[in-house]
Design an enzyme around this catalytic site. Structure first.
Site, short mmCIF file in Angstrom:
data_model
loop_
_atom_site.label_atom_id
_atom_site.label_comp_id
_atom_site.label_asym_id
_atom_site.label_seq_id
_atom_site.Cartn_x
_atom_site.Cartn_y
_atom_site.Cartn_z
CG ASN A 108 -1.65 1.23 1.50
OD1 ASN A 108 -2.64 1.52 0.83
ND2 ASN A 108 -1.20 2.02 2.49
CG HIS A 109 5.03 1.19 0.87
ND1 HIS A 109 4.90 -0.17 0.92
CD2 HIS A 109 6.09 1.43 0.04
CE1 HIS A 109 5.85 -0.73 0.17
NE2 HIS A 109 6.58 0.22 -0.37
CE1 TYR A 127 0.42 7.59 -6.50
CE2 TYR A 127 -1.12 8.25 -8.21
CZ TYR A 127 -0.87 7.62 -7.02
OH TYR A 127 -1.89 7.02 -6.33
CB SER A 128 0.82 8.22 -13.95
OG SER A 128 -0.08 7.54 -14.74
CG ASP A 167 -11.70 12.01 3.53
OD1 ASP A 167 -10.78 12.84 3.50
OD2 ASP A 167 -12.60 12.01 4.37
N1 LIG Z 1 -5.54 9.00 -1.36
C1 LIG Z 1 -5.98 8.86 -2.59
O1 LIG Z 1 -6.79 9.65 -3.11
C2 LIG Z 1 -5.51 7.69 -3.40
C3 LIG Z 1 -4.59 6.76 -2.90
N2 LIG Z 1 -4.24 5.68 -3.69
C4 LIG Z 1 -3.28 4.71 -3.20
O2 LIG Z 1 -3.60 4.29 -1.89
C5 LIG Z 1 -2.38 3.96 -1.19
C6 LIG Z 1 -2.35 4.70 0.13
O3 LIG Z 1 -2.40 6.08 -0.14
P1 LIG Z 1 -2.61 7.17 1.03
O4 LIG Z 1 -3.00 6.49 2.30
O5 LIG Z 1 -3.48 8.21 0.48
O6 LIG Z 1 -1.13 7.72 1.15
P2 LIG Z 1 -0.32 8.27 2.43
O7 LIG Z 1 0.79 9.12 1.92
O8 LIG Z 1 -1.29 8.84 3.41
O9 LIG Z 1 0.30 6.96 3.03
C7 LIG Z 1 1.47 6.45 2.49
C8 LIG Z 1 2.11 5.58 3.55
O10 LIG Z 1 3.31 5.05 3.01
C9 LIG Z 1 4.31 5.14 3.99
N3 LIG Z 1 5.63 5.22 3.36
C10 LIG Z 1 6.17 6.25 2.65
N4 LIG Z 1 7.41 5.95 2.23
C11 LIG Z 1 7.68 4.72 2.70
C12 LIG Z 1 8.81 3.86 2.63
N5 LIG Z 1 9.89 4.21 1.96
N6 LIG Z 1 8.73 2.65 3.24
C13 LIG Z 1 7.63 2.29 3.92
N7 LIG Z 1 6.53 3.06 4.02
C14 LIG Z 1 6.55 4.25 3.43
C15 LIG Z 1 3.98 6.40 4.76
O11 LIG Z 1 4.55 6.31 6.04
P3 LIG Z 1 4.93 7.66 6.84
O12 LIG Z 1 3.65 8.36 7.09
O13 LIG Z 1 5.58 7.13 8.05
O14 LIG Z 1 5.83 8.43 5.92
C16 LIG Z 1 2.46 6.34 4.82
O15 LIG Z 1 2.02 5.58 5.93
C17 LIG Z 1 -1.23 4.33 -2.14
O16 LIG Z 1 -0.80 3.17 -2.81
C18 LIG Z 1 -1.89 5.30 -3.13
O17 LIG Z 1 -1.25 5.29 -4.37
C19 LIG Z 1 -4.78 5.49 -4.92
C20 LIG Z 1 -5.66 6.37 -5.43
C21 LIG Z 1 -6.09 7.55 -4.71
C1 LIG Z 2 0.28 13.57 -5.95
C2 LIG Z 2 -0.11 12.48 -4.98
C3 LIG Z 2 1.08 11.54 -4.66
C4 LIG Z 2 2.26 12.19 -4.11
C5 LIG Z 2 2.30 12.45 -2.65
O1 LIG Z 2 3.33 12.92 -2.22
O2 LIG Z 2 1.39 12.22 -1.91
C6 LIG Z 2 -1.15 11.53 -5.55
C7 LIG Z 2 -1.43 10.34 -4.59
C8 LIG Z 2 -2.85 9.85 -4.95
C9 LIG Z 2 -3.14 10.67 -6.18
C10 LIG Z 2 -4.59 10.70 -6.64
C11 LIG Z 2 -4.97 9.36 -7.18
O3 LIG Z 2 -4.22 8.43 -7.31
C12 LIG Z 2 -6.38 9.27 -7.73
C13 LIG Z 2 -6.58 10.34 -8.81
C14 LIG Z 2 -5.77 10.01 -10.06
C15 LIG Z 2 -5.97 11.05 -11.15
O4 LIG Z 2 -5.16 10.72 -12.28
C16 LIG Z 2 -5.56 12.43 -10.65
C17 LIG Z 2 -6.38 12.75 -9.42
C18 LIG Z 2 -6.21 11.74 -8.28
C19 LIG Z 2 -7.20 12.14 -7.16
C20 LIG Z 2 -4.76 11.72 -7.79
C21 LIG Z 2 -4.23 13.09 -7.37
C22 LIG Z 2 -2.75 12.99 -7.00
C23 LIG Z 2 -2.56 12.04 -5.84
C24 LIG Z 2 -3.20 12.69 -4.59
#
Ligand SMILES: NC(=O)C1=CN([C@@H]2O[C@H](COP(=O)(O)OP(=O)(O)OC[C@H]3O[C@@H](n4cnc5c(N)ncnc54)[C@H](OP(=O)(O)O)[C@@H]3O)[C@@H](O)[C@H]2O)C=CC1
Ligand SMILES: C[C@H](CCC(=O)O)[C@H]1CC[C@H]2[C@@H]3C(=O)C[C@@H]4C[C@H](O)CC[C@]4(C)[C@H]3CC[C@]12C
Length: 206
Positions: free
Chosen positions: A13-14, A77-78, A113
């Site tokens: 997930n990270h 990211y993409s 969220d």
């Molecule tokens: N939020 C959104 O709108 C969306 C999220 N996603 C996906 O959901 C997943 C979770 O996202 P979200 O909870 O929003 O992201 P967050 O940034 O809130 O959480 C990311 C987590 O990854 C941990 N992390 C960062 N770097 C490392 C590392 N090097 N090793 C281990 N852990 C690490 C962070 O820990 P710490 O806080 O300690 O740095 C944090 O707990 C991701 O895969 C994201 O791509 C997908 C689509 C949309």
């Molecule tokens: C820019 C964010 C990652 C970098 C960071 O430091 O947190 C992105 C992490 C999740 C992204 C969203 C996502 O994955 C869902 C949508 C995808 C669309 O292509 C763009 C809008 C998103 C809501 C997207 C926005 C960027 C992130 C928050």
């Protein structure tokens, strides 16, 4: 070392920090982001696989619509999310061919969220209602336990986008861009010493 109680489910997930802006040419950032968002997922899968084979367990990979239908301003990211689909969807074929009873679920998530947009200051995105993280977390665990190949959450938005991607990709791209206020996305200043032609002059592209 094997965990004493075994391992039923591996949820990957990270993500590492990136930006929501024009690609700035920083290749090193992409290399590091691939390490965190992609290669570490592969490494953890390799380590966990003997235990997951033992338990006939589940691998759950958390990805995004950005890993199926890319929008602007998230190129690094993409790229890492597309890599996950390529690797894990290929590996799933191999498991099926070799009767390895470990399931692989790829989670395609829309905007959730988790406070991410505020934290990253993705000002260019029009405000769309995020889906609740608690329901999302439950759906992630459920889809893994049910051994689904993919989870699309929230289903309406994600299924709609993926359907359009197949049927009318140009139209989907237009819709994605219309969800962004480009004026609110500010290019980072060029590195010191780089000459930028004034807006409107030949070669400025503006
Ligand atoms: N939020 C959104 O709108 C969306 C999220 N996603 C996906 O959901 C997943 C979770 O996202 P979200 O909870 O929003 O992201 P967050 O940034 O809130 O959480 C990311 C987590 O990854 C941990 N992390 C960062 N770097 C490392 C590392 N090097 N090793 C281990 N852990 C690490 C962070 O820990 P710490 O806080 O300690 O740095 C944090 O707990 C991701 O895969 C994201 O791509 C997908 C689509 C949309
Ligand atoms: C820019 C964010 C990652 C970098 C960071 O430091 O947190 C992105 C992490 C999740 C992204 C969203 C996502 O994955 C869902 C949508 C995808 C669309 O292509 C763009 C809008 C998103 C809501 C997207 C926005 C960027 C992130 C928050």
């Amino acid at each position: 070392a094997l965990l004493p109680g075994g391992l039923d489910m591996l949820i990957l997930n990270h993500i590492g920090h990136s930006y929501f802006n024009y690609f700035d040419g920083d290749v090193d950032h992409i290399r590091k982001l691939l390490e965190t968002n992609f290669l570490s997922y592969v490494a953890m899968t390799v380590t966990a696989l003997p235990m997951l084979k033992e338990s006939e367990g589940n691998i759950v990979v958390v990805s995004s619509v950005a890993g199926k239908a890319p929008g602007p301003f998230a190129a690094p990211y993409s790229a890492t999310k597309f890599a996950l689909d390529g690797f894990f969807s290929s590996l799933r074929h191999e498991f099926i061919i070799e009767n390895v009873n470990v399931s692989i679920t790829l989670c395609i998530l829309g905007y959730i969220d988790t406070g991410k947009l505020n934290a990253t200051g993705a000002r260019g995105l029009r405000r769309v209602a995020p889906s609740p993280k608690e329901e999302c977390a439950l759906e992630i665990i459920r889809s893994g336990a049910l051994r689904q190949h993919e989870l699309h959450y929230p289903p309406g938005i994600v299924n709609g986008m993926l359907l359009l991607r197949g049927l009318a990709p140009g139209f989907l791209d237009t819709l994605i861009r219309s969800n962004i206020v480009v004026e609110n996305v500010q290019r980072a200043p060029p590195p010191h010493g780089t000459r930028v032609p004034p807006a409107g002059s030949p070669g400025s592209g503006r």
